[in-house]
Design a protein around this motif. Sequence first.
Motif, mmCIF file in Angstrom:
data_model
loop_
_atom_site.group_PDB
_atom_site.id
_atom_site.type_symbol
_atom_site.label_atom_id
_atom_site.label_comp_id
_atom_site.label_asym_id
_atom_site.label_seq_id
_atom_site.Cartn_x
_atom_site.Cartn_y
_atom_site.Cartn_z
ATOM 1 N N ALA A 166 -4.303 3.456 -4.709
ATOM 2 C CA ALA A 166 -5.308 4.081 -3.775
ATOM 3 C C ALA A 166 -6.794 3.408 -4.038
ATOM 4 C CB ALA A 166 -5.464 5.553 -3.938
ATOM 5 N N LEU A 167 -7.035 3.131 -5.296
ATOM 6 C CA LEU A 167 -8.343 2.361 -5.542
ATOM 7 C C LEU A 167 -8.302 1.004 -5.187
ATOM 8 C CD1 LEU A 167 -8.986 4.148 -9.021
ATOM 9 C CD2 LEU A 167 -10.533 4.372 -6.787
ATOM 10 N N ALA A 168 -7.250 0.244 -5.349
ATOM 11 C CA ALA A 168 -7.104 -1.174 -5.017
ATOM 12 C C ALA A 168 -7.310 -1.390 -3.480
ATOM 13 C CB ALA A 168 -5.591 -1.610 -5.430
ATOM 14 N N ARG A 169 -6.617 -0.251 -2.870
ATOM 15 C CA ARG A 169 -6.899 -0.351 -1.309
ATOM 16 C C ARG A 169 -8.363 -0.147 -0.978
ATOM 17 N NH1 ARG A 169 -1.604 1.801 -1.586
ATOM 18 N NH2 ARG A 169 -2.512 3.947 -1.528
ATOM 19 N N ARG A 170 -9.128 0.663 -1.463
ATOM 20 C CA ARG A 170 -10.611 1.074 -1.402
ATOM 21 C C ARG A 170 -11.152 0.010 -1.854
ATOM 22 N NH1 ARG A 170 -12.498 6.244 -3.984
ATOM 23 N NH2 ARG A 170 -11.338 7.153 -2.329
ATOM 24 N N ILE A 171 -10.978 -0.796 -2.728
ATOM 25 C CA ILE A 171 -11.657 -1.993 -3.225
ATOM 26 C C ILE A 171 -11.738 -3.046 -2.120
ATOM 27 C CG2 ILE A 171 -11.794 -3.782 -5.118
ATOM 28 C CD1 ILE A 171 -10.903 -1.769 -6.881
ATOM 29 N N CYS B 223 -4.498 0.677 -14.712
ATOM 30 C CA CYS B 223 -3.351 2.004 -15.524
ATOM 31 C C CYS B 223 -3.481 1.321 -17.077
ATOM 32 C CB CYS B 223 -2.010 1.646 -14.984
ATOM 33 S SG CYS B 223 -1.793 2.288 -13.289
ATOM 34 N N LYS B 224 -3.747 -0.034 -17.382
ATOM 35 C CA LYS B 224 -3.753 -0.240 -18.812
ATOM 36 C C LYS B 224 -5.070 0.208 -19.357
ATOM 37 C CE LYS B 224 -3.909 -4.478 -21.215
ATOM 38 N NZ LYS B 224 -3.886 -6.072 -21.311
ATOM 39 N N ASP C 70 -12.489 -9.079 -4.569
ATOM 40 C CA ASP C 70 -12.707 -10.546 -4.806
ATOM 41 C C ASP C 70 -11.241 -11.233 -3.897
ATOM 42 O OD1 ASP C 70 -10.554 -10.580 -6.593
ATOM 43 O OD2 ASP C 70 -11.988 -10.366 -8.264
ATOM 44 N N ASP C 71 -11.573 -12.645 -4.087
ATOM 45 C CA ASP C 71 -10.458 -13.356 -3.311
ATOM 46 C C ASP C 71 -9.407 -13.884 -4.462
ATOM 47 O OD1 ASP C 71 -11.091 -12.980 -1.021
ATOM 48 O OD2 ASP C 71 -12.690 -14.639 -0.971
ATOM 49 N N VAL C 72 -9.420 -13.388 -5.766
ATOM 50 C CA VAL C 72 -8.827 -13.728 -6.909
ATOM 51 C C VAL C 72 -7.652 -13.162 -7.225
ATOM 52 C CG1 VAL C 72 -8.946 -14.846 -9.104
ATOM 53 C CG2 VAL C 72 -10.950 -15.171 -7.651
ATOM 54 N N ASN C 73 -7.783 -11.752 -7.340
ATOM 55 C CA ASN C 73 -6.861 -10.727 -8.069
ATOM 56 C C ASN C 73 -5.852 -10.224 -7.044
ATOM 57 O OD1 ASN C 73 -7.909 -10.650 -11.022
ATOM 58 N ND2 ASN C 73 -9.657 -10.194 -9.996
ATOM 59 N N THR C 74 -4.964 -9.968 -7.275
ATOM 60 C CA THR C 74 -3.752 -9.597 -6.468
ATOM 61 C C THR C 74 -4.010 -7.865 -6.677
ATOM 62 O OG1 THR C 74 -2.026 -9.407 -8.112
ATOM 63 C CG2 THR C 74 -2.302 -11.339 -6.607
ATOM 64 N N PHE C 75 -3.440 -7.179 -5.828
ATOM 65 C CA PHE C 75 -3.310 -5.505 -5.745
ATOM 66 C C PHE C 75 -2.441 -5.275 -6.927
ATOM 67 C CE2 PHE C 75 -4.506 -5.946 -1.284
ATOM 68 C CZ PHE C 75 -5.062 -4.856 -1.019
ATOM 69 N N GLU C 76 -1.455 -6.121 -7.149
ATOM 70 C CA GLU C 76 -0.807 -5.610 -8.313
ATOM 71 C C GLU C 76 -1.273 -5.756 -9.605
ATOM 72 O OE1 GLU C 76 0.143 -7.686 -5.864
ATOM 73 O OE2 GLU C 76 2.101 -6.543 -4.942
ATOM 74 N N SER D 102 -0.241 5.233 -11.279
ATOM 75 C CA SER D 102 0.229 4.080 -10.466
ATOM 76 C C SER D 102 -0.527 4.508 -8.903
ATOM 77 C CB SER D 102 1.426 3.845 -10.387
ATOM 78 O OG SER D 102 1.881 2.834 -9.544
ATOM 79 N N ASP D 103 -0.174 5.667 -8.655
ATOM 80 C CA ASP D 103 -0.434 6.164 -7.149
ATOM 81 C C ASP D 103 -1.992 5.947 -7.125
ATOM 82 O OD1 ASP D 103 1.985 6.752 -6.550
ATOM 83 O OD2 ASP D 103 2.046 8.966 -7.006
#
Length: 98
Positions: A57-62, A44-45, A31-37, A52-53
Motif C-alpha cells: 500500500a505504501l509503495a503504491r502511495r509513493i 519489510c526488512k 523515483d524511476d530506479v526502484n521497483t515496487f518489489e 507485506s500488505d
Amino acid sequence: MTSSSPGAATVLERQGTTQRYPEARVIVLDDDVNTFEHVVECLCKVIPGMNSDRAWALARRIDGEGRAEVWCGPLEQAELYHQQLGSEGLTMAPVERC
C-alpha cells in the motif's frame, strides 16, 4: 509554602516541565530506479512491524503521490531507518520533525 509572619522565608516549589522526546517522520520518495518489489522488500526488512500488505500500500502511495510517510516516531530511530532505507537504494526525503 509561605508564612505571613515577619522575617519568615518564602519557599518556592519547583515546577517540573515534561518535554517530549523529539519525533520525526521517515518519508520515501518516488523515483524511476526502484521497483515496487524492491521498495516492499526494503520496508519489510527495515521498518519494525511492517507487513507485506502495508508495504505494498505504501509503495503504491509513493508511486501515485510521489512520496509517503513510512514511519513516524522517536528521532533517533527515524534517523536509523532513514539511513538504512537510503543505503538500500531508496530515494529519501530529509527526516522531518513531527
